[in-house]
Design a protein around this motif. Structure first.
Motif, PDB file in Angstrom:
ATOM      1  N   ILE A 188       0.872  -1.174   0.000  1.00  0.00           N
ATOM      2  CA  ILE A 188       0.000   0.000   0.000  1.00  0.00           C
ATOM      3  C   ILE A 188       0.909   1.224   0.000  1.00  0.00           C
ATOM      4  N   ASP A 189       0.583   2.226  -0.802  1.00  0.00           N
ATOM      5  CA  ASP A 189       1.379   3.448  -0.822  1.00  0.00           C
ATOM      6  C   ASP A 189       0.758   4.545   0.047  1.00  0.00           C
ATOM      7  N   VAL A 190      -0.561   4.578   0.103  1.00  0.00           N
ATOM      8  CA  VAL A 190      -1.267   5.532   0.967  1.00  0.00           C
ATOM      9  C   VAL A 190      -2.463   4.836   1.603  1.00  0.00           C
ATOM     10  N   LEU A 191      -2.571   4.969   2.921  1.00  0.00           N
ATOM     11  CA  LEU A 191      -3.742   4.488   3.649  1.00  0.00           C
ATOM     12  C   LEU A 191      -4.410   5.678   4.317  1.00  0.00           C
ATOM     13  N   VAL A 192      -5.692   5.885   4.015  1.00  0.00           N
ATOM     14  CA  VAL A 192      -6.472   6.943   4.652  1.00  0.00           C
ATOM     15  C   VAL A 192      -7.523   6.289   5.543  1.00  0.00           C
ATOM     16  N   LEU A 194       2.245  -3.779   4.845  1.00  0.00           N
ATOM     17  CA  LEU A 194       2.060  -3.444   3.434  1.00  0.00           C
ATOM     18  C   LEU A 194       2.490  -2.007   3.151  1.00  0.00           C
ATOM     19  N   LEU A 195       2.247  -1.116   4.096  1.00  0.00           N
ATOM     20  CA  LEU A 195       2.694   0.270   3.925  1.00  0.00           C
ATOM     21  C   LEU A 195       4.217   0.352   3.880  1.00  0.00           C
ATOM     22  N   ARG A 196       4.884  -0.459   4.664  1.00  0.00           N
ATOM     23  CA  ARG A 196       6.356  -0.451   4.671  1.00  0.00           C
ATOM     24  C   ARG A 196       6.926  -0.852   3.314  1.00  0.00           C
ATOM     25  N   GLN A 197       6.113  -1.541   2.509  1.00  0.00           N
ATOM     26  CA  GLN A 197       6.552  -1.945   1.168  1.00  0.00           C
ATOM     27  C   GLN A 197       6.217  -0.889   0.113  1.00  0.00           C
ATOM     28  N   GLY A 198       5.534   0.167   0.519  1.00  0.00           N
ATOM     29  CA  GLY A 198       5.077   1.170  -0.426  1.00  0.00           C
ATOM     30  C   GLY A 198       6.164   2.108  -0.910  1.00  0.00           C
ATOM     31  N   THR A 199       5.842   2.815  -1.978  1.00  0.00           N
ATOM     32  CA  THR A 199       6.727   3.851  -2.512  1.00  0.00           C
ATOM     33  C   THR A 199       6.326   5.189  -1.903  1.00  0.00           C
ATOM     34  N   ASP A 200       7.225   5.794  -1.138  1.00  0.00           N
ATOM     35  CA  ASP A 200       6.924   7.043  -0.436  1.00  0.00           C
ATOM     36  C   ASP A 200       5.611   6.901   0.343  1.00  0.00           C
ATOM     37  N   PRO A 201       5.525   5.933   1.259  1.00  0.00           N
ATOM     38  CA  PRO A 201       4.254   5.605   1.904  1.00  0.00           C
ATOM     39  C   PRO A 201       3.751   6.691   2.850  1.00  0.00           C
ATOM     40  N   ARG A 202       2.422   6.823   2.897  1.00  0.00           N
ATOM     41  CA  ARG A 202       1.765   7.808   3.757  1.00  0.00           C
ATOM     42  C   ARG A 202       0.625   7.129   4.519  1.00  0.00           C
ATOM     43  N   LEU A 203       0.462   7.503   5.774  1.00  0.00           N
ATOM     44  CA  LEU A 203      -0.661   7.068   6.596  1.00  0.00           C
ATOM     45  C   LEU A 203      -1.376   8.312   7.090  1.00  0.00           C
ATOM     46  N   ILE A 204      -2.652   8.440   6.732  1.00  0.00           N
ATOM     47  CA  ILE A 204      -3.429   9.634   7.085  1.00  0.00           C
ATOM     48  C   ILE A 204      -4.637   9.214   7.915  1.00  0.00           C
ATOM     49  N   ASN A 205      -4.766   9.768   9.109  1.00  0.00           N
ATOM     50  CA  ASN A 205      -5.908   9.498   9.976  1.00  0.00           C
ATOM     51  C   ASN A 205      -6.849  10.702   9.970  1.00  0.00           C
ATOM     52  N   VAL A 206      -8.115  10.446   9.684  1.00  0.00           N
ATOM     53  CA  VAL A 206      -9.107  11.528   9.671  1.00  0.00           C
ATOM     54  C   VAL A 206      -9.603  11.753  11.097  1.00  0.00           C
ATOM     55  N   ILE A 207      -9.467  12.985  11.569  1.00  0.00           N
ATOM     56  CA  ILE A 207      -9.812  13.325  12.942  1.00  0.00           C
ATOM     57  C   ILE A 207     -10.892  14.406  12.953  1.00  0.00           C
ATOM     58  N   GLN A 239       7.432   5.621  15.581  1.00  0.00           N
ATOM     59  CA  GLN A 239       7.787   4.209  15.412  1.00  0.00           C
ATOM     60  C   GLN A 239       8.071   3.830  13.965  1.00  0.00           C
ATOM     61  N   GLU A 240       7.526   4.597  13.024  1.00  0.00           N
ATOM     62  CA  GLU A 240       7.654   4.243  11.605  1.00  0.00           C
ATOM     63  C   GLU A 240       8.370   5.371  10.845  1.00  0.00           C
ATOM     64  N   PRO A 241       9.685   5.465  10.977  1.00  0.00           N
ATOM     65  CA  PRO A 241      10.415   6.581  10.364  1.00  0.00           C
ATOM     66  C   PRO A 241      10.353   6.611   8.840  1.00  0.00           C
ATOM     67  N   ASP A 242      10.042   5.482   8.209  1.00  0.00           N
ATOM     68  CA  ASP A 242       9.999   5.436   6.744  1.00  0.00           C
ATOM     69  C   ASP A 242       8.603   5.696   6.185  1.00  0.00           C
ATOM     70  N   ILE A 243       7.638   5.943   7.078  1.00  0.00           N
ATOM     71  CA  ILE A 243       6.269   6.258   6.665  1.00  0.00           C
ATOM     72  C   ILE A 243       5.908   7.648   7.180  1.00  0.00           C
ATOM     73  N   LYS A 244       5.362   8.493   6.318  1.00  0.00           N
ATOM     74  CA  LYS A 244       4.893   9.796   6.768  1.00  0.00           C
ATOM     75  C   LYS A 244       3.501   9.609   7.366  1.00  0.00           C
ATOM     76  N   VAL A 245       3.364   9.921   8.641  1.00  0.00           N
ATOM     77  CA  VAL A 245       2.115   9.673   9.369  1.00  0.00           C
ATOM     78  C   VAL A 245       1.548  11.002   9.868  1.00  0.00           C
ATOM     79  N   ASP A 246       0.378  11.357   9.404  1.00  0.00           N
ATOM     80  CA  ASP A 246      -0.253  12.610   9.812  1.00  0.00           C
ATOM     81  C   ASP A 246      -1.744  12.387  10.052  1.00  0.00           C
TER      82      ASP A 246
END
Length: 272
Positions: free
Chosen positions: A88-92, A132-145, A215-222
């Motif tokens: 996965i490259d981006v998870l929202v 799966l995100l760790r396998q992504g290209t420039d992976p992003r994790l976005i949580n809707v708040i 915890q996940e320095p290779d994933i941008k988490v916002d």
């Protein structure tokens, strides 16, 4: 960046803000695959067809049934993504729920349902999808708040617990469990907690965002607050069109070199 093979996953993408997040991600030119989730399997194909007809050539849309908070459903969804895409490259994380302010359900009954879906369910799904995100290209994790997840609903001592730079996920779960126990005992206010189950669920998700960012320095988490939008959840009483709310979430998902561990609101970085 080429969109070849890039995958974006949007939970609750069959309507409202999630629908527009999926549409905007697909229209960005950065993804080849857009995978949305829904709870009503009977509506899935109609939503996929509607989205697909609006996508640029070469962008593929799929929909999978997902019940957030149901371990078997979430495990099956994660397995499907692994078998179909292997990454996965981006998870929202957009899916969630809220009781209305006029709902007569006692807070003791609202609490567990709200926390199980908005916090525990979202966290459990994310943990299943992180490999799966760790396998992504420039992976992003976005949580809707939501703005209701503000720190000011807590006492100063509680605020310090949630903002501790060394906070871990087990400690965060323990705090949420303590909140629930205090709600059941009807002494949560005197124990320094907020009085909104929805607000507490989103506050805990913001804290989880910051833990994952460490915890996940290779994933941008916002995390992102779309604002008060006209959706089913607000009974169409919101002040913002869901397409405009979606833009705030899509921003850190698509921008070059985004920050990590931050809160976005009104299309800019905001304070907690």
């Amino acid at each position: 960046m080429s969109n070849k093979g890039r995958v974006a996953v949007v939970t609750g993408g069959d309507k409202g803000i999630g629908y527009h997040i999926a549409l905007q991600l697909g229209s960005s030119g950065l993804f080849e695959h857009i995978c949305i989730t829904c709870q009503d399997h009977n509506q899935a194909q109609a939503v996929v067809d509607e989205l697909q007809n609006q996508m640029p050539a070469g962008v593929n849309v799929c929909c999978s049934e997902l019940v957030l908070g149901d371990t078997m459903s979430m495990t099956g969804f994660a397995k499907m993504l692994e078998e179909r895409y292997s990454k996965i490259d981006v998870l929202v994380n957009n899916a969630g729920m809220a009781f209305t302010h006029s709902d007569p359900t006692p807070i003791e009954e609202q609490c567990k349902t709200t926390m199980n879906i908005n916090f525990r369910g979202t966290c459990e799904l994310t943990e299943k999808l992180l490999p799966l995100l760790r396998q992504g290209t420039d992976p992003r994790l976005i949580n809707v708040i939501s703005a209701e997840g503000r720190l000011s609903q807590l006492s100063e001592d509680r605020q310090m617990q949630f903002t501790d730079d060394n906070l871990t996920m087990p400690q965060l779960y323990s705090l949420v469990d303590e909140y629930e126990r205090d709600v059941l005992a009807r002494n949560h206010l005197e124990k320094g907690w907020g009085n909104s189950c929805y607000g507490m669920s989103k506050l805990a998700l913001i804290a989880a965002t910051k833990v994952w960012a460490h915890q996940e320095p290779d994933i941008k988490v916002d995390c992102c607050d779309p604002g008060y939008c006209k959706t089913d959840m607000t009974h169409m009483k919101g002040e913002r069109d869901p397409a405009d709310g979606a833009k705030c979430i899509v921003m850190p998902a698509t921008m070059a070199n985004p920050p990590t561990g931050q809160i976005f609101s009104d299309y800019m970085i905001a304070s907690w």
